[in-house]
Design a protein around this motif. Structure first.
Motif, PDB file in Angstrom:
ATOM      1  N   GLN A 106       0.859  -1.191   0.000  1.00 17.46           N
ATOM      2  CA  GLN A 106       0.000   0.000   0.000  1.00 17.46           C
ATOM      3  C   GLN A 106       0.890   1.233   0.000  1.00 17.46           C
ATOM      4  N   ALA A 123      -7.512   5.738  -6.648  1.00 18.55           N
ATOM      5  CA  ALA A 123      -8.005   5.282  -5.344  1.00 18.55           C
ATOM      6  C   ALA A 123      -9.347   4.584  -5.468  1.00 18.55           C
ATOM      7  N   GLU A 124     -10.225   5.101  -6.335  1.00 14.25           N
ATOM      8  CA  GLU A 124     -11.536   4.467  -6.498  1.00 14.25           C
ATOM      9  C   GLU A 124     -11.429   3.127  -7.224  1.00 14.25           C
ATOM     10  N   PRO A 127      -8.907   0.873  -4.004  1.00  5.80           N
ATOM     11  CA  PRO A 127      -8.965   1.448  -2.657  1.00  5.80           C
ATOM     12  C   PRO A 127      -8.144   0.670  -1.639  1.00  5.80           C
ATOM     13  N   VAL A 130      -4.486   2.103  -1.062  1.00  2.00           N
ATOM     14  CA  VAL A 130      -4.268   3.503  -0.675  1.00  2.00           C
ATOM     15  C   VAL A 130      -4.436   3.660   0.831  1.00  2.00           C
ATOM     16  N   LYS A 254     -16.452   4.458  -2.391  1.00  2.00           N
ATOM     17  CA  LYS A 254     -15.411   3.431  -2.369  1.00  2.00           C
ATOM     18  C   LYS A 254     -14.198   3.846  -1.544  1.00  2.00           C
ATOM     19  N   ILE A 255     -14.053   5.167  -1.299  1.00  2.00           N
ATOM     20  CA  ILE A 255     -12.838   5.626  -0.621  1.00  2.00           C
ATOM     21  C   ILE A 255     -13.114   6.469   0.621  1.00  2.00           C
ATOM     22  N   ARG A 256     -14.370   6.568   1.044  1.00  2.00           N
ATOM     23  CA  ARG A 256     -14.670   7.441   2.183  1.00  2.00           C
ATOM     24  C   ARG A 256     -13.988   6.998   3.462  1.00  2.00           C
ATOM     25  N   ILE A 258     -10.895   6.144   3.616  1.00  2.00           N
ATOM     26  CA  ILE A 258      -9.471   6.486   3.519  1.00  2.00           C
ATOM     27  C   ILE A 258      -9.259   7.894   4.077  1.00  2.00           C
ATOM     28  N   TRP A 283     -17.874  13.702   0.411  1.00  2.00           N
ATOM     29  CA  TRP A 283     -16.929  12.958   1.252  1.00  2.00           C
ATOM     30  C   TRP A 283     -16.751  13.739   2.555  1.00  2.00           C
TER      31      TRP A 283
END
Length: 320
Positions: A106, A123-124, A127, A130, A254-256, A258, A283
């Motif tokens: 990562q 990232a999307e 994911p 990241v 998909k990345i919230r 992170i 976000w």
């Protein structure tokens, strides 16, 4: 307010080279800082830009293992200014190849301007790869953002530069500058191509600084730089960056999870704060820092301060 942070001291790469990513493309890359420390990948802007020594200096070299590279057709990557097999999704795949080359499971992703777009797309898509996101000068590749820069918006702030931008185009092409420029930038007339490239890149240079900076204008209109930026940027924008309108916001779920920090100049005429605000609304967990005396470039004092505080925080350093 505490004193603003500035660059870490200059450093040189401890490794560099070229990676064959297929399709005839070879990417220039370099690693800086401390091998085995916290991994981060730096995604430059444009599309069509490149990397320079100051980009390395936004990270504590004792705490980061920094991978910087030049995207397809950019800088020292070959073939220069090539549009073949050069899309957002080729670049997302290239980032994965570079991660595997480095041996990282990562890494943190750091990108500004077009680099913020590419960071979100990567990232999307991946994911699980990241750990954190640091983003500057948000560009979501929406129709409203294209219209701001190439139809109505920035033209009202820089009317004299807008006229310079339109000057190389035929009268009947000025309602759709991106299409009209594409015809010239992909044509066979080298002199016309270079004139158009300089005009395209000059327009961008005019919009990225809070106050006029002759050195920035000179850098952007240098022939090699201008040709790569103009051809590749135009290629991407003509194809909507191979993203559906609203796609990056649509897929933000998909990345919230992170951790993320956005640094955005209040007076950014290239990528206005409305995009950063839209991203923050989609976000809520991300930290949005709007720099009241900032514009677009990463090395403006307030913007740079925000970026270095972000990289320090994600490396576990206490705030100064």
């Amino acid at each position: 307010m505490s004193e603003r942070r500035t660059f870490y001291p200059p450093i040189e790469p401890f490794e560099s080279g070229h990676l064959d990513v297929g399709d005839g493309h070879s990417l220039y890359w370099e690693r800086c800082g401390t091998k085995g420390a916290k991994p981060v990948v730096f995604l430059h802007g444009g599309p069509g830009g490149g990397i320079g020594p100051d980009h390395r200096r936004q990270f504590d070299p004792d705490l980061y293992d920094i991978l910087l590279f030049e995207q397809r057709g950019c800088g020292r990557s070959t073939p220069f200014a090539s549009l073949d097999d050069n899309t957002t999704w080729h670049l997302v795949a290239d980032i994965e190849k570079l991660r595997e080359m480095c041996g990282h499971e990562q890494w943190m992703v750091f990108g500004g301007s077009w680099g913020s777009t590419l960071s979100l797309a990567y990232a999307e898509t991946h994911p699980e790869r990241v750990t954190e996101l640091v983003l500057r000068g948000i560009f979501l590749a929406s129709q409203s953002e294209y219209d701001w820069l190439f139809r109505y918006g920035a033209s009202e702030i820089y009317p004299e530069e807008w006229e310079r931008f339109l000057a190389p185009l035929p009268e009947d092409g000025r309602d759709d500058p991106v299409t009209a420029y594409r015809a010239i930038l992909t044509g066979e007339d080298r002199d016309a191509k270079l004139e158009a490239a300089k005009a395209w890149s000059r327009w961008e240079a005019a919009t990225v600084t809070l106050l006029p900076q002759p050195a920035v204008m000179e850098e952007f209109t240098e022939p090699e730089h201008a040709l790569a930026v103009a051809r590749i940027e135009n290629h991407y924008f003509k194809h909507d960056c191979w993203l559906e309108d609203g796609q990056l916001l649509r897929d933000i779920g998909k990345i919230r999870h992170i951790p993320g920090i956005i640094v955005q100049g209040r007076h950014d005429s290239c990528t206005p704060p409305s995009a950063a605000w839209a991203l923050k609304k989609a976000w809520p967990e991300v930290e949005l820092n709007i720099v009241d005396d900032g514009s677009h470039l990463f090395n403006e004092p307030g913007v740079l301060d925000g970026l270095i505080r972000a990289t320090d925080r994600f490396a576990g350093k206490s705030a100064l």
